[in-house]
Structure formats: C-alpha cells, structure tokens
Enzyme design. Sequence first.
Site, PDB file in Angstrom:
ATOM      1  N   ASP A  95       0.853  -1.192   0.000  1.00  0.00           N
ATOM      2  CA  ASP A  95       0.000   0.000   0.000  1.00  0.00           C
ATOM      3  C   ASP A  95       0.884   1.235   0.000  1.00  0.00           C
ATOM      4  O   ASP A  95       1.059   1.907   1.019  1.00  0.00           O
ATOM      5  CB  ASP A  95      -0.962  -0.006   1.181  1.00  0.00           C
ATOM      6  CG  ASP A  95      -2.144   0.921   0.909  1.00  0.00           C
ATOM      7  OD1 ASP A  95      -2.142   1.578  -0.149  1.00  0.00           O
ATOM      8  OD2 ASP A  95      -3.048   0.987   1.747  1.00  0.00           O
ATOM      9  N   HIS A 399       3.148   4.942  13.610  1.00  0.00           N
ATOM     10  CA  HIS A 399       2.083   5.215  12.637  1.00  0.00           C
ATOM     11  C   HIS A 399       0.713   4.785  13.127  1.00  0.00           C
ATOM     12  O   HIS A 399      -0.294   5.159  12.537  1.00  0.00           O
ATOM     13  CB  HIS A 399       2.392   4.572  11.295  1.00  0.00           C
ATOM     14  CG  HIS A 399       1.938   3.145  11.152  1.00  0.00           C
ATOM     15  ND1 HIS A 399       2.336   2.157  12.016  1.00  0.00           N
ATOM     16  CD2 HIS A 399       1.128   2.551  10.241  1.00  0.00           C
ATOM     17  CE1 HIS A 399       1.782   1.012  11.628  1.00  0.00           C
ATOM     18  NE2 HIS A 399       1.044   1.219  10.569  1.00  0.00           N
TER      19      HIS A 399
END
Lengths: 476, 147
Positions: A95, A399
């Site tokens: 991704d 993240h």
Amino acid sequence: MDPRQFERIDATTWRFPAQGRMRVPAVIHATEPLLREMDDKVLEQLCNVATLPGIVEAAYAMPDAHWGYGFPIGGVAAFDPDEGGVVSAGGVGFDISCGVRTHLTGLDRKTVERIRDRLADELFRTVPAGLGRRGRIRLTDRQMDAMLAGGAAWAVSQGWGEPEDLERIEEHGCMKGAEPDAVSRRAGERQREEMGTLGSGNHYLEVQVVDRVCDPETAGAFGLREGEVVVTVHCGSRGLGHQIGTDYLREMALAAARHGIELPDRELACAPIRSELGRRYLGAMRAGINCALANRQIVAHLAREVFRRFFPGIRLPLLYDVSHNTCKEEVHEVQGRRRRLFVHRKGATRAFPPGHPDIPEPLRPWGQPVLIGGSMGTGSWVLAGTKPDGERAFASAVHGAGRAISRAEAVKTFRGERIVQELRERGITVRSVSMRGVAEEAPQAYKDVDAVVEAAERAGLARRVAHLRPMIVIKG
Amino acid sequence: MGAQGGRRPREGCELFEHGADVGVRGWGPDRARAFARAALALTAVVTDPARVRPLAPVVIHCEAPDDELLLVDWLNALIWHMATLNMLFSRFDVRIEDHRLSATVWGERVDPERHRPAVEPKAATMTELAVRREADGRWVAQCVVDV
C-alpha cells in the site's frame, strides 16, 4: 520479546549488535512493556534488513512495530546510493504511500452531535468504501498519466479541492520524479475505477472531536481546539499501488542474484538505487505516491462537499497530509556528515523537527504534524516532530496502534453488530458495509494507542499535541 | 473449507493467522488441486465462498520459475481479476504443467449487500510461502495475503 538479548542504551532504546551478515545493528525504540509484547519476528526481520547493501547507521523499529513482510511494520531503514545502497519494494510495501490527513471544521462538538446520524449516512453514501463499491470517477489513459505525475495537485486542478490544500501536503501534494511509464498497464487497469475510494481493512474516514490537548501552544498553531471537530481520512494508493508492489517485488526477487544481492528473505526484494531496475521502481513508486495523494485529496474533498450540504460555505482547511509507507530521498546528518539517503518507512511516519525547511511555513516553528490512527473506539493522536537531543531514526515516528490479535481471532471473539451497538452507546456512530469487517477492526483487536504514542514521546521520536475521539466512523 | 481438528480430508483449505493479516492454505492430491483450494481460501478471506455463485467463467494463465512463485502469481492474478472485473470466484478448474498454469475460474460480480465483503486483498505475499508435498503424498500450497 526478551529484553535481555539487547544492549539497553536508555529507557526506550534497545540495541542488538551487528552479527553474522548484519552490516549495522538493529535498534528498537520502545518502552520495556511494549518491547516485551513485541513479536520475536520483529527482531528477526530487523536483522534481515540490516544485511542489505548500503544500509546506514542501523535498522530501526518504532514502538508500534509488528511482524510484516520482509521488513517489520514500523520499520525504518536508510540506504546510501554511494555505498551500493538499495531501494526495496518490500521495504515500502503493497500500500504505497498509505497515510492520514486531517481537516479542521471549526465546528463545536454539540453542533455536529445534532446531525450525527444524518451526517454519517451522507458520508457513507458519498464516499465509496469497501470491496465492490466503486467511485464515480473513470480515468482515461491520458488522465491516468496526468494523475500519476501530478498527485493531489492534479486532483485540485480537476476540481477536487482547494489550491491552499496543497501547501499542507507532503511534497506540496506532488511527488517529483514520478514516471507513469514505469507503471504497468495491469496496475493502471486496476486503478481505473478506484479513484476517490476508501478501500477496506484498517482504512477509514472519521469525524472526530479534539477531546484532550497536551501541548496548547502547538495545538493552537495547528488549529486544534478542545471540543472542536475534525475530519480524518486514512487510506492509500488503492489497486494501483498494490499492483506496483506486486510487479516490482517479483521482478526484484528474481533479479537479486544478478545484482549480487543475497536475500535472507525473498520478501526483502530490492535492487541497487543506481541500477536500471532500482531507478524504474523509484519512478513507479513515486507515481504510486502521487496516486495516494490524489486519492486522499479526492476522498477528503467528497467529505468536504457533504459538510457543505449541512453547513453552506464551510471551508474545512487541511491541517496536514502525511504518508507512512514510502521511500523518500532525504538529507540527514550521520556522525557529523550530511548525507543524501533513501529512507524507507514501512508503517512509520516521517516526523521532521521544528525548523525543517520541508514543513509548511506556518507550522515550521512547531515541528511537522504526525497523524496517528488508533482504533475506532480508542481514538487517534496528533503528534509533532521533535529533536530533543539529536535526530532519532532519520526523523521517524510511529504510525498507529498495531494489532493485538489477528483478524481470524477477532472474528471468533467479537460480533460486528455488538461492536456497533457498544460504540453507539459511547457516542460513536459506525457505518460499514460488513459486520465481519467491523469485528476484524474491533477496538479490542488493537494495542493501546496511548501507550504507543507515550513511548514515541519518551523515545524523543515525536511529542504529543492532541487526542482525537471518533464521533462518526466510515469503514469499508 | 477444511476439517477442524482430527484427520484432514484429502482435499481442503483453511485460513491461518499472521499478525495484521491472514494466510491462505490449500491442500489436495496434486499441485493443481492444492492451488485450486488455496484460491478458494482467498475468496474466504473476503466472504463465505458458499455465497458466491459460479456464473461467469474467466480464463487465467501464469508462468513462473518455480512452484512457489507460481502460487504467488496465481493468487495475484485472481486478485487482479477480482479488482478489475469487480468479481468474486468460487469454482476453480486448474491445470499445471511444469511451472505453467492454466485455469478457468467461475464467479459473479460483487454484490455488497449479499456478499458483505469483509476486506479487500491487496496482494499475495512471499511470507510463509510454501508449495510442498507432505509425507502422506498430499500437496500443500500456502502464503500470507496482505489485506
């Protein structure tokens, strides 16, 4: 993971010395409890990364690291092209440029509370989410190339957004060096009907309220006020990025021997930065970044248009848009010497410190905004880049929360309908096409995001600015 | 799907756990059946394969230097067709000669209301990748899928 196998440098820095084929040590930034919870695979994968040619300083893992593909998720590694350094399709992941962006509404919680369910319905109807729900946008070959070269700047030029949005996006909304010709036809075909779609899994669109401010000065500069509502989008480069990853991972894995690279794990597939394949991947990967920037720009603008139906004339300015699956060419000081490096962040967010020239000017004195997604029940965080005593892990931070249990276990343990009901009782409206998907993303399936960001702050990776609590969650 | 505990049937499939994602595993009397069952497991990542009607055929060809990459290519070809045709598949007729695969697969267009797709597979990965013949003669084909 057993902390005894590490050399403890300080409270949150754990060093595993280089041994065997490792060229540099492996370093994990985490509190002791988070390190103990971490999968042993993280260290194994980090040690594999440390064997790759041209790696500089150390292979790093963030406090939210977990077992990934080749690289751990939450991994950071920088490579020097002058020392035979590599670029790795595995180190960026499938991704490409998955990331988060947050818009400010200036509305207070009570105003949004009054229309919460209707707003949720409209957002769910307008922003395509989940497998099988397509966008209204169809790209011709020419438009596809323009999008891949132009990123969010292309999206704004087509009417999806405001010009001032671009200043608040990494790379000003357009990644330079993108080469649409390096993207396969297969990848383009996969993207043709996917522009402006959210995707599935852990991707989401949320309407959130700022419910705690930790650093009032920075929060003020970021436009975050307690009790006010923001809109956050988490998604990436959709099918195009996935196909670029698939194509190049295979090609790099097969070409590794030709480049004299012995891969400890095929998933670490890479090529020298200064090789034809390395350059071609960089061109394709940067086109993938532009696809993600354009996609988030369109999704956020669709949300903005929904808000305008309820609040005519509302602007929804962008706080920031930041990716966490990338390889970027950056200058970093290593042992007193400034070096141009290719920094891979796989499930790690860039976190430039205050004063860095790549931060938009109004935000520059405060550090780069670092947007952290948690689970739909626990909330998210806004952090800011920091440098208390020198740069850490090439200016990178966490993240997200990271999963605590697998998807399979979550489906066995939780029921989607029950999760939706429980969240509703806590003032959170969930709209999703799939109750199994909701169960897989249950808040209890994730680690404690608060512990992760606290560790990031203690490790000097980023500092806490504000906590966001969801009011509306749109999921695929 | 496969048997839960006890003796495994000659042919079947299952999902296995991997951190944030999920693994697919198929097994059968030969490579082709194991690959077909791994494909069924891929559909099970998204939805219950019993909900997918085998209405429309699609032909797929792949070729790779070894069995393991052939499995990755096969699953990635299915993912590509799922994405570009907006379909799900439930019947797989697979033929393998050396490292060349030809298949006809049957499925239908995604109906979000009926299929309630849980997640969208991004790619088949080389993590936990294996194609092997077990001691009892059965072939096993498996890898982790990024979702």
